[in-house]
Design a protein around this motif. Structure first.
Motif, PDB file in Angstrom:
ATOM      1  N   MET B 210       0.836  -1.205   0.000  1.00 25.50           N
ATOM      2  CA  MET B 210       0.000   0.000   0.000  1.00 25.50           C
ATOM      3  C   MET B 210       0.863   1.243   0.000  1.00 25.50           C
ATOM      4  SD  MET B 210      -3.400  -0.477   2.280  1.00 25.50           S
ATOM      5  CE  MET B 210      -2.615  -0.746   3.845  1.00 25.50           C
ATOM      6  N   GLY B 211       1.916   1.204   0.817  1.00 22.36           N
ATOM      7  CA  GLY B 211       2.816   2.356   0.882  1.00 22.36           C
ATOM      8  C   GLY B 211       3.477   2.612  -0.459  1.00 22.36           C
ATOM      9  N   VAL B 212       3.913   1.520  -1.117  1.00 18.42           N
ATOM     10  CA  VAL B 212       4.573   1.657  -2.412  1.00 18.42           C
ATOM     11  C   VAL B 212       3.596   2.239  -3.438  1.00 18.42           C
ATOM     12  CG1 VAL B 212       5.520   0.330  -4.340  1.00 18.42           C
ATOM     13  CG2 VAL B 212       6.329  -0.107  -2.028  1.00 18.42           C
ATOM     14  N   ALA B 213       2.361   1.750  -3.416  1.00 18.98           N
ATOM     15  CA  ALA B 213       1.365   2.267  -4.362  1.00 18.98           C
ATOM     16  C   ALA B 213       1.121   3.752  -4.118  1.00 18.98           C
ATOM     17  CB  ALA B 213       0.057   1.483  -4.223  1.00 18.98           C
ATOM     18  N   GLU B 217       1.688   6.665  -6.807  1.00 21.06           N
ATOM     19  CA  GLU B 217       0.527   7.300  -7.427  1.00 21.06           C
ATOM     20  C   GLU B 217       0.189   8.649  -6.822  1.00 21.06           C
ATOM     21  OE1 GLU B 217      -2.514   4.340  -7.861  1.00 21.06           O
ATOM     22  OE2 GLU B 217      -1.150   3.053  -8.995  1.00 21.06           O
ATOM     23  N   GLU B 218       0.589   8.874  -5.589  1.00 14.83           N
ATOM     24  CA  GLU B 218       0.279  10.165  -4.970  1.00 14.83           C
ATOM     25  C   GLU B 218       1.505  11.054  -4.833  1.00 14.83           C
ATOM     26  OE1 GLU B 218      -2.776  11.185  -4.261  1.00 14.83           O
ATOM     27  OE2 GLU B 218      -3.606   9.287  -4.969  1.00 14.83           O
ATOM     28  N   MET B 219       2.646  10.445  -4.610  1.00 14.68           N
ATOM     29  CA  MET B 219       3.846  11.250  -4.375  1.00 14.68           C
ATOM     30  C   MET B 219       4.732  11.356  -5.610  1.00 14.68           C
ATOM     31  SD  MET B 219       3.228  11.944  -1.264  1.00 14.68           S
ATOM     32  CE  MET B 219       4.701  12.854  -0.824  1.00 14.68           C
ATOM     33  N   GLY B 220       4.393  10.615  -6.655  1.00 14.09           N
ATOM     34  CA  GLY B 220       5.214  10.672  -7.873  1.00 14.09           C
ATOM     35  C   GLY B 220       6.608  10.105  -7.699  1.00 14.09           C
ATOM     36  N   MET B 221       6.772   9.202  -6.739  1.00 18.51           N
ATOM     37  CA  MET B 221       8.089   8.579  -6.549  1.00 18.51           C
ATOM     38  C   MET B 221       8.019   7.138  -7.043  1.00 18.51           C
ATOM     39  SD  MET B 221       8.846  10.016  -2.725  1.00 18.51           S
ATOM     40  CE  MET B 221      10.508   9.388  -2.528  1.00 18.51           C
ATOM     41  N   MET B 449      11.913  -2.552   7.865  1.00 19.18           N
ATOM     42  CA  MET B 449      11.221  -3.215   8.976  1.00 19.18           C
ATOM     43  C   MET B 449      11.291  -2.367  10.237  1.00 19.18           C
ATOM     44  SD  MET B 449      11.528  -7.146   8.262  1.00 19.18           S
ATOM     45  CE  MET B 449      12.648  -7.796   9.260  1.00 19.18           C
ATOM     46  N   GLN B 450      12.446  -1.719  10.428  1.00 22.13           N
ATOM     47  CA  GLN B 450      12.597  -0.916  11.642  1.00 22.13           C
ATOM     48  C   GLN B 450      11.793   0.378  11.566  1.00 22.13           C
ATOM     49  OE1 GLN B 450      16.951  -1.043  11.618  1.00 22.13           O
ATOM     50  NE2 GLN B 450      16.890  -2.177  13.524  1.00 22.13           N
ATOM     51  N   ALA B 451      11.888   1.053  10.405  1.00 16.16           N
ATOM     52  CA  ALA B 451      11.244   2.363  10.307  1.00 16.16           C
ATOM     53  C   ALA B 451       9.740   2.240  10.075  1.00 16.16           C
ATOM     54  CB  ALA B 451      11.881   3.168   9.179  1.00 16.16           C
ATOM     55  N   ALA B 452       9.348   1.285   9.247  1.00 18.60           N
ATOM     56  CA  ALA B 452       7.934   1.231   8.863  1.00 18.60           C
ATOM     57  C   ALA B 452       7.114   0.327   9.770  1.00 18.60           C
ATOM     58  CB  ALA B 452       7.803   0.775   7.406  1.00 18.60           C
ATOM     59  N   ALA B 453       7.776  -0.580  10.488  1.00 18.52           N
ATOM     60  CA  ALA B 453       6.993  -1.520  11.284  1.00 18.52           C
ATOM     61  C   ALA B 453       7.456  -1.624  12.725  1.00 18.52           C
ATOM     62  CB  ALA B 453       7.025  -2.895  10.629  1.00 18.52           C
ATOM     63  N   GLY B 454       8.527  -0.933  13.060  1.00 12.78           N
ATOM     64  CA  GLY B 454       8.969  -0.943  14.455  1.00 12.78           C
ATOM     65  C   GLY B 454       9.678  -2.203  14.878  1.00 12.78           C
ATOM     66  N   CYS B 455      10.409  -2.838  13.960  1.00  7.98           N
ATOM     67  CA  CYS B 455      11.200  -4.022  14.308  1.00  7.98           C
ATOM     68  C   CYS B 455      12.170  -3.676  15.433  1.00  7.98           C
ATOM     69  CB  CYS B 455      11.968  -4.501  13.067  1.00  7.98           C
ATOM     70  SG  CYS B 455      13.311  -5.639  13.435  1.00  7.98           S
ATOM     71  N   ARG B 494       3.987   4.881   7.593  1.00  7.38           N
ATOM     72  CA  ARG B 494       5.387   5.010   8.008  1.00  7.38           C
ATOM     73  C   ARG B 494       6.343   4.827   6.824  1.00  7.38           C
ATOM     74  NH1 ARG B 494       7.816   7.544  10.574  1.00  7.38           N
ATOM     75  NH2 ARG B 494       9.487   6.077  10.982  1.00  7.38           N
ATOM     76  N   LEU B 495       5.952   3.954   5.899  1.00  8.86           N
ATOM     77  CA  LEU B 495       6.805   3.754   4.724  1.00  8.86           C
ATOM     78  C   LEU B 495       6.891   5.047   3.916  1.00  8.86           C
ATOM     79  CD1 LEU B 495       8.409   1.461   3.222  1.00  8.86           C
ATOM     80  CD2 LEU B 495       6.482   1.424   1.642  1.00  8.86           C
ATOM     81  N   VAL B 496       5.751   5.710   3.774  1.00 11.64           N
ATOM     82  CA  VAL B 496       5.742   6.974   3.038  1.00 11.64           C
ATOM     83  C   VAL B 496       6.595   8.010   3.779  1.00 11.64           C
ATOM     84  CG1 VAL B 496       4.298   8.858   2.202  1.00 11.64           C
ATOM     85  CG2 VAL B 496       3.530   6.492   1.961  1.00 11.64           C
ATOM     86  N   ASP B 497       6.422   8.076   5.103  1.00 13.90           N
ATOM     87  CA  ASP B 497       7.262   8.990   5.904  1.00 13.90           C
ATOM     88  C   ASP B 497       8.738   8.727   5.621  1.00 13.90           C
ATOM     89  OD1 ASP B 497       5.012   9.932   7.107  1.00 13.90           O
ATOM     90  OD2 ASP B 497       5.323   8.922   9.040  1.00 13.90           O
ATOM     91  N   MET B 498       9.083   7.445   5.645  1.00  8.80           N
ATOM     92  CA  MET B 498      10.477   7.055   5.490  1.00  8.80           C
ATOM     93  C   MET B 498      11.018   7.509   4.136  1.00  8.80           C
ATOM     94  SD  MET B 498      11.832   3.173   5.148  1.00  8.80           S
ATOM     95  CE  MET B 498      12.813   3.075   3.652  1.00  8.80           C
ATOM     96  N   TYR B 499      10.249   7.282   3.074  1.00 13.08           N
ATOM     97  CA  TYR B 499      10.722   7.633   1.734  1.00 13.08           C
ATOM     98  C   TYR B 499      10.812   9.129   1.521  1.00 13.08           C
ATOM     99  CZ  TYR B 499      11.521   3.274  -0.680  1.00 13.08           C
ATOM    100  OH  TYR B 499      12.076   2.098  -1.083  1.00 13.08           O
ATOM    101  N   VAL B 500       9.809   9.837   2.022  1.00 14.19           N
ATOM    102  CA  VAL B 500       9.804  11.285   1.809  1.00 14.19           C
ATOM    103  C   VAL B 500      10.974  11.917   2.561  1.00 14.19           C
ATOM    104  CG1 VAL B 500       8.505  13.403   2.206  1.00 14.19           C
ATOM    105  CG2 VAL B 500       7.351  11.377   1.310  1.00 14.19           C
ATOM    106  N   SER B 501      11.238  11.431   3.767  1.00 15.69           N
ATOM    107  CA  SER B 501      12.356  12.033   4.499  1.00 15.69           C
ATOM    108  C   SER B 501      13.682  11.595   3.898  1.00 15.69           C
ATOM    109  CB  SER B 501      12.280  11.693   5.989  1.00 15.69           C
ATOM    110  OG  SER B 501      12.349  10.311   6.151  1.00 15.69           O
ATOM    111  N   PHE B 502      13.748  10.376   3.382  1.00 14.89           N
ATOM    112  CA  PHE B 502      14.970   9.947   2.687  1.00 14.89           C
ATOM    113  C   PHE B 502      15.244  10.874   1.504  1.00 14.89           C
ATOM    114  CE2 PHE B 502      16.888   7.740  -0.908  1.00 14.89           C
ATOM    115  CZ  PHE B 502      18.046   7.224  -0.356  1.00 14.89           C
ATOM    116  N   ASP B 503      14.201  11.182   0.774  1.00 14.96           N
ATOM    117  CA  ASP B 503      14.349  12.023  -0.410  1.00 14.96           C
ATOM    118  C   ASP B 503      14.898  13.394  -0.030  1.00 14.96           C
ATOM    119  OD1 ASP B 503      13.943  12.101  -3.279  1.00 14.96           O
ATOM    120  OD2 ASP B 503      12.518  13.705  -2.852  1.00 14.96           O
TER     121      ASP B 503
END
Lengths: 376, 544
Positions: B210-213, B217-221, B449-455, B494-503
């Motif tokens: 879902m995060g990847v989609a 589709e929403e963030m253009g990444m 796993m750590q950032a998006a799911a709290g491993c 959280r996955l989206v958070d992770m990618y946007v901040s990585f960018d």
């Protein structure tokens, strides 16, 4: 920053005109060096359009070594411009034995060679001479090509110009490129001075190419002997230009698509989008970065100016049919052509390549979003 | 223990364990939540008998000594029930009465984990913090002639290419002649590495998809995710979201029956096919999904019976050599999708990577090479494989890139690397360093796993029980009682958070270097390190 000025004119112009224009823009360079590129020559060399001209700086010993090398190769001196030097150079200009501009007759066995082979051999000779010079420090060779003179020296452009008496008539040319240098290294290597040259192509740049290292690595592996040196991060601009036109068979309009390709959304909307997408991918390693204003000349005497993707450097093109001037600043343009129509001055932006064709009738603006000319 | 209890060689006391539970009798409410949540039953309710002395000065001849009983938490010391330090007890305790603490010296437990002759197996990662990536600095700051770029406002083109790129002359000739040009995908350079459906729980997988989609589709990444070896849910195979997915095939071919049968019904092509030959965490070893995790759903997707161990063979059994395997499998996979989908191998980092690369350089179909370094993670492996096998990723990548440079093919075969990127939290810095060493992009798994799911796992022996299906966060478990702790919507967010901040961080790195027009692949002049030997090895600057 450095300052650039380039003139393309129907009637031969003195290089001093360009140097005076650089002097007008002297706030933008520190007087640490000057590079000159002269093409479509006037004067006596006009009669020798096809003979290769060697330009460089030599010591007495270097000249002797040059002569024996060239005679062994079968080159005969046809014409030379002697530059007599005062005993003491002006402050900041090093003492040299000889600035050489010499036209040669081709060796007999070259006569029947195909043009491409001849051109390749001229590069080989230039590289060999440069190598010899590096070994003993007795010769610096800038170019070895028909109808082309290059002069580079350390010092204030105008001072150097007067010292070398560049105002003499036999150096007048219809195409002049000049760069006033802003020194960024203590030990100035003349090979790092603009303009740069390969097989009739020449470019000079005001800026910094931050993608230099990957580009250099890529060019070095193209199997083209002339893609060497790399004393300056700007030297790759001329190699990329050569590669785009000679290896890919594209026109000058494609150059900007190679060095600063369009982004995806724009490519989707572009009439040649599919083609350009391929070019962007396959030439990815030639994408430049950083602030750069590039002025260049093609072998057919077309002159152009292109800017980096963000247009971070100054550059203006103006003139009238017959004479056009490319300059870093408008004051440089004003100095050379005060009577032009200033309303039609053009400052190329991030998508533009301003081109003046050999007929010098107009400034042709190639915009990256436009359709490319049909490929042959 | 009682005075007459038998002591065996593997009888340990609390001091011998890597983690000790501190429990406060004063704060404890005896609610029992900690003992219920502990994934390895390391703690249990305990009854403690304690002597008390209560002397009455008015009754000098009466005994004041007695015994009282209290209830509390007891930590078990049997090797099978050792505390893994996950800290779930602390998370659920309403009064903060309990907490695991790391032992102050090396544990003795490690010598007793091979009960029954079975060496220690676990999930997680190499237990070795640190590494060269964090030491690399970006030193080529444009100061002299360059106006600094603005990471927030300027335009940046930070995409990469996955696919075989022809040399310019050949490519443009093919364009003019309408010849075949290998498929190329323009993607985001941070790829979610192969974590299989099976290794991951359903909500984790769903959340990532879902995060990847959303990112696409929403963030253009154009973010892509590898399936790992475990197939792909049938509905995803038949959806438009398949274009964001890299299908992985490995030596067990799990799930490929389903995939092959779905090909005629696919609405879109997958992003790429990744052929896994090796995994950085356990090089030379196959994947291993332990029987605890093979439930009905997993069994159906993988096409196997329920409740059996699913070991992938270490090698592709149908092939003689990697040269042959690479050539044949790449061809077959290309053929399956009509030469429209890039196919590339993934190998574990090794000193023989150059040999594989040289093979690929002569194979016109090879779409790239992914190299997984020693710091990669895994769902299950022998401890010895994880801790001691494998090759550091930095020099392996650098050698490969410089080899391509000498061949002039550095733009033709993209190199992707994974394994421990961001393992100390420095995801963007590690990724950018690797790109400047020559990577076209990086693959991350554990960081996600750590950032998006709290491993809870760490490189210092914390948790690392992904293999037994008891993940206390529900990330790598197939038990609904555990995985319902994880909400796929939260994972996606959280996955989206992770990618946007990585960018943002990536731009903050490349902008001062004066790069924005293209991803700075191979821009090694920007890098420096204060370790002379490492600088020489990686051919980057040495600074102090």
């Amino acid at each position: 920053m450095c300052r650039l000025v380039a003139i393309t004119s129907e009637t031969p112009v003195s290089p001093m005109t360009a140097l005076n224009a650089l002097d007008v823009m002297r706030e933008g360079h520190d007087g640490s060096g000057i590079g000159l590129f002269l093409r479509d020559l006037g004067g006596p060399l006009e009669e020798m359009k096809n003979e290769p001209i060697l330009s460089g700086i030599f010591t007495e010993e270097g000249i002797r070594r040059l002569d024996s090398y060239m005679i062994d190769m079968g080159f005969l001196t046809k014409y030379k411009i002697s530059i007599r030097l005062p005993k003491v150079p002006p402050p900041g200009v090093p003492r040299r034995d000889m600035y050489l501009v010499r036209a040669y007759e081709y060796p007999e066995e070259w006569e029947d060679l195909p043009q491409a082979e001849k051109e390749a051999r001229l590069v080989t000779v230039r590289l060999a001479l440069q190598e010899m010079g590096r070994e003993k420090g007795d010769m610096i060779v800038f170019s070895f090509w028909p109808d082309t003179i290059m002069i580079k020296e350390i010092g204030d452009p105008l001072t150097v110009g007067k010292y070398l008496e560049l105002g003499r008539e036999n150096l007048n040319a219809r195409i002049i490129m000049a760069q006033g240098r802003q020194n960024t290294n203590y030990a100035i290597d003349l090979y790092a001075c603009h303009p740069f040259f390969i097989q009739g192509f020449s470019t000079m740049t005001n800026g910094e190419n931050t993608a230099f290292v990957p580009i250099r690595e890529y060019l070095s592996s193209r199997g083209e002997p002339g893609y060497t040196g790399f004393y300056s991060d700007s030297e790759v601009f001329v190699h990329i230009l050569h590669y785009t036109l000679k290896h890919l068979g594209m026109g000058v309009e494609a150059y900007k698509h190679v060095i600063t390709p369009l982004q995806d959304g724009d490519l989707e909307a572009h009439p040649n989008g599919e083609f350009l997408k391929h070019m962007k991918r396959t030439c990815r390693k030639l994408i430049i970065d950083g602030p750069n204003c590039v002025i260049g000349v093609l072998p057919d005497n077309t002159m152009f100016m292109a800017q980096d993707r963000k247009k971070l450097r100054p550059g203006v093109v103006g003139g009238k049919p017959g004479t056009y001037v490319f300059s870093s600043e408008i004051c440089g343009l004003d100095y050379i052509l005060p009577d032009r129509d200033k309303h039609s001055d053009f400052q190329p932006m991030h998508l533009d390549t301003a081109v003046v064709r050999p007929d010098r009738r107009e400034v042709d603006i190639c915009q990256q979003m436009q359709r490319l000319p049909r490929l042959h | 223990m009682s005075a007459d209890a038998k002591i065996t060689p593997s009888t340990l006391n609390l001091k011998d364990l890597p983690w000790q539970i501190a429990w406060s009798r004063e704060k404890c409410t005896l609610c029992g939540q900690c003992t219920a949540v502990c994934p390895v039953n390391a703690i249990e309710p305990g009854v403690f008998r304690k002597r008390s002395v209560d002397v009455d000065i008015n009754a000098p001849y009466q005994s004041g000594s007695g015994f009282k009983v209290y209830h509390g938490i007891r930590q078990r010391t049997a090797p099978a029930y050792h505390c893994v330090g996950c800290g779930m007890c602390a998370m659920v305790c309403p009064n903060d009465a309990i907490m695991p603490y790391r032992s102050d010296e090396a544990d003795k437990l490690r010598f007793h984990l091979d009960q029954g002759g079975q060496p220690e197996r676990r999930g997680g990662r190499r237990n070795a913090p640190g590494g060269v990536l964090d030491q690399i600095k970006f030193t080529r700051i444009s100061m002299l002639t360059d106006p600094a770029l603005d990471a927030g406002r300027h335009e940046f083109d930070m995409r990469t290419l996955l696919g075989r790129i022809l040399p310019p002359e050949q490519n443009m000739q093919q364009v003019l002649e309408n010849g075949w040009i290998p498929p190329v995908r323009e993607i985001y350079p941070l790829i979610i590495g192969g974590m299989s459906f099976g290794a991951l729980s359903p909500p984790m997988w769903e959340g990532l998809q879902m995060g990847v989609a959303y990112l696409n589709e929403e963030m253009g990444m154009p973010v892509r995710i590898s399936t790992g070896e475990g197939g792909c849910p049938p509905r995803l195979l038949r959806s438009r979201f398949l274009r964001y997915v890299i299908l992985q095939i490995a030596s067990g071919y799990f799930g490929w029956d389903e995939i092959i049968h779905a090909i005629p019904e696919m609405k879109v092509d997958p992003c790429a096919i990744e052929i896994k030959y090796g995994q950085g965490a356990k090089p030379g070893d196959g994947g291993l999904l332990m029987w605890h995790k093979v439930n009905q759903l997993i069994a159906a997707i993988r096409g196997v019976p329920m409740g059996v161990n699913l070991p992938s063979p270490p090698t592709h059994q149908t092939k003689y050599s990697i040269e042959e395997a690479v050539a044949k499998m790449i061809q077959s996979m290309y053929m399956a999708w009509g030469f429209r989908v890039p196919v590339y191998p993934k190998i574990s980092g090794t000193s023989t990577a150059l040999a594989v690369l040289n093979n690929l350089s002569r194979n016109p179909y090879a779409a790239g090479l992914a190299i997984d370094g020693e710091d990669g993670g895994t769902g299950a492996a022998y401890n010895v494989s994880m801790d001691h096998m494998g090759h550091p990723v930095a020099s392996c990548l650098r050698d490969c890139y410089l080899n391509l440079v000498s061949l002039g093919q550095q733009n033709e075969i993209p190199l992707f690397v994974g394994g421990g990127i961001g393992k100390n939290g420095n995801l963007a810095a590690n990724a950018a360093a690797l790109m400047m060493l020559g990577a076209s992009g990086v693959q991350v798994g554990k960081y996600v796993m750590q950032a998006a799911a709290g491993c809870l796992g760490s490189e210092t022996r914390r948790c690392n029980i992904c293999n037994i299906g008891l993940c206390p966060k529900g990330i790598t478990s197939q038990d609904p009682r555990l995985y319902r702790r994880l909400d796929p919507e939260d994972v996606a967010r959280r996955l989206v958070d992770m990618y946007v901040s990585f960018d943002t961080e990536l731009r903050k790195i490349v902008a001062p270097l004066g790069r924005s027009t293209s991803l700075p692949i191979g821009m090694s002049d920007a890098l420096a390190i204060s370790d002379k030997a490492a600088a020489d090895r990686l051919q980057i600057k040495y600074v102090v």
